[in-house]
Motif scaffolding. Structure first.
Motif, PDB file in Angstrom:
ATOM      1  N   HIS A   4      49.137  36.141  20.176  1.00 20.54           N
ATOM      2  CA  HIS A   4      48.790  34.775  19.800  1.00 20.54           C
ATOM      3  C   HIS A   4      48.346  34.763  18.339  1.00 20.54           C
ATOM      4  O   HIS A   4      47.591  35.625  17.901  1.00 20.54           O
ATOM      5  N   GLY A  17      48.425  36.211  28.323  1.00 14.47           N
ATOM      6  CA  GLY A  17      48.457  36.037  29.771  1.00 14.47           C
ATOM      7  C   GLY A  17      49.750  35.410  30.253  1.00 14.47           C
ATOM      8  O   GLY A  17      50.834  35.700  29.749  1.00 14.47           O
ATOM      9  N   LYS A  18      49.629  34.518  31.194  1.00 11.53           N
ATOM     10  CA  LYS A  18      50.787  33.845  31.794  1.00 11.53           C
ATOM     11  C   LYS A  18      50.988  32.478  31.152  1.00 11.53           C
ATOM     12  O   LYS A  18      50.096  31.959  30.467  1.00 11.53           O
ATOM     13  N   ALA A  19      52.139  31.893  31.379  1.00 15.04           N
ATOM     14  CA  ALA A  19      52.393  30.505  30.999  1.00 15.04           C
ATOM     15  C   ALA A  19      52.536  29.688  32.267  1.00 15.04           C
ATOM     16  O   ALA A  19      53.352  30.019  33.144  1.00 15.04           O
ATOM     17  N   VAL A  20      51.734  28.644  32.393  1.00 11.36           N
ATOM     18  CA  VAL A  20      51.930  27.667  33.460  1.00 11.36           C
ATOM     19  C   VAL A  20      52.661  26.486  32.838  1.00 11.36           C
ATOM     20  O   VAL A  20      52.198  25.915  31.847  1.00 11.36           O
ATOM     21  N   ILE A  45      55.742  29.104  36.704  1.00 10.23           N
ATOM     22  CA  ILE A  45      55.067  30.097  35.871  1.00 10.23           C
ATOM     23  C   ILE A  45      56.089  30.981  35.163  1.00 10.23           C
ATOM     24  O   ILE A  45      57.127  31.341  35.728  1.00 10.23           O
ATOM     25  N   SER A  48      54.068  37.024  30.903  1.00  8.56           N
ATOM     26  CA  SER A  48      53.843  37.310  29.484  1.00  8.56           C
ATOM     27  C   SER A  48      55.076  37.903  28.816  1.00  8.56           C
ATOM     28  O   SER A  48      55.252  37.768  27.599  1.00  8.56           O
ATOM     29  N   THR A  80      37.829  30.458  30.674  1.00 14.79           N
ATOM     30  CA  THR A  80      38.341  30.351  32.040  1.00 14.79           C
ATOM     31  C   THR A  80      38.211  28.926  32.571  1.00 14.79           C
ATOM     32  O   THR A  80      37.172  28.276  32.402  1.00 14.79           O
ATOM     33  N   LEU A 180      43.077  29.474  35.270  1.00 15.87           N
ATOM     34  CA  LEU A 180      43.560  29.674  33.902  1.00 15.87           C
ATOM     35  C   LEU A 180      42.562  30.554  33.175  1.00 15.87           C
ATOM     36  O   LEU A 180      41.362  30.251  33.127  1.00 15.87           O
ATOM     37  N   GLN A 181      43.053  31.648  32.600  1.00 11.67           N
ATOM     38  CA  GLN A 181      42.188  32.629  31.962  1.00 11.67           C
ATOM     39  C   GLN A 181      42.430  32.653  30.461  1.00 11.67           C
ATOM     40  O   GLN A 181      43.491  32.211  29.985  1.00 11.67           O
ATOM     41  N   ASP A 184      45.967  32.615  28.509  1.00 11.32           N
ATOM     42  CA  ASP A 184      47.034  31.872  29.185  1.00 11.32           C
ATOM     43  C   ASP A 184      47.449  30.686  28.322  1.00 11.32           C
ATOM     44  O   ASP A 184      46.686  30.218  27.470  1.00 11.32           O
ATOM     45  N   VAL A 186      49.581  26.722  28.528  1.00  6.97           N
ATOM     46  CA  VAL A 186      50.141  25.661  29.353  1.00  6.97           C
ATOM     47  C   VAL A 186      51.219  24.967  28.538  1.00  6.97           C
ATOM     48  O   VAL A 186      50.941  24.441  27.452  1.00  6.97           O
TER      49      VAL A 186
END
Length: 224
Positions: A4, A17-20, A45, A48, A80, A180-181, A184, A186
């Protein structure tokens, strides 16, 4: 490895992290693909491994089929967010723009078979992200806009006021199912105007009045 970044080019000290992601969050986009208007946010979702930098270039694997662009406003989670978080927008540390790349033909086949979308939506390099602007001084509850150009032609123009489900509502809905951490992201949905990418395309993304971010589409080298 993707990190990032702020618009200054500095790395943000957050894990990746992940993408929602949100599907069909603009009425006109749902209509252009002949999809019904959702009554609640449509969530999926990306891992990464899908993350890549939008600029200065990004690469697509032509063997997977046609890649379609979907420009989106992107939120970076700094703290979070759970179902108990009362003001989830205050936990967002950055805002940017990105492309949710889609293998459209494959997605159509998967939908017709009643199968999940991951192969068409969550493949490596399918979340092409700009750097983020720190949310200090940015009022996320107010209207934000973004634009996407392909070969100097404006293809997409989105505004948060045009969204079916607004940012705070999206975060609350997501947190009912997925914590959501920090790190992450969105991806908040795409407006109308999606289309096919071609090798050699010159692209640009812009958030509000910020400087455009330029990129070019290149072919991913095939592994031996």
């Amino acid at each position: 490895m993707y990190q990032h970044k702020w618009v200054s080019g500095e790395a943000i000290p957050l894990p990746v992290g992940k993408a929602v992601c949100i599907g069909r969050n603009y009425v006109a986009h749902a209509q252009e693909l002949n999809n019904p208007i959702p009554e609640s946010p449509l969530l999926f979702i990306k891992p990464s491994s899908a993350f890549c930098d939008f600029s200065p270039v990004f690469m697509i694997n032509e063997q997977l089929g046609e890649h379609h662009y979907e420009a989106e406003l992107v939120l970076l989670v700094g703290e979070t967010i759970t179902a108990q978080t009362e003001e989830p927008l205050s936990s967002i540390s950055g805002v940017g723009v990105g492309l949710d790349l889609t293998l459209r033909h494959l997605q159509t086949q998967l939908k017709a078979q009643g199968h999940p979308w991951e192969r068409a939506k969550a493949f490596d390099g399918s979340a092409c992200l700009s750097a983020f602007i720190a949310t200090e001084g940015v009022e996320l509850s107010h209207a934000l806009e973004f634009k996407f150009w392909q070969n100097d032609q404006l293809r997409q123009h989105g505004e948060t006021d045009m969204m079916i489900f607004k940012l705070g509502h999206l975060l609350k809905e997501i947190a009912q199912y997925f914590t959501l951490q920090p790190g992450d992201i969105v991806m908040t949905g795409t407006p109308q105007g999606v289309g096919k990418l071609s090798i050699g395309d010159t692209l640009a993304l812009q958030l509000g009045d910020c400087e455009k971010v330029q990129s070019q589409v290149q072919s991913r080298p095939q592994q031996l």
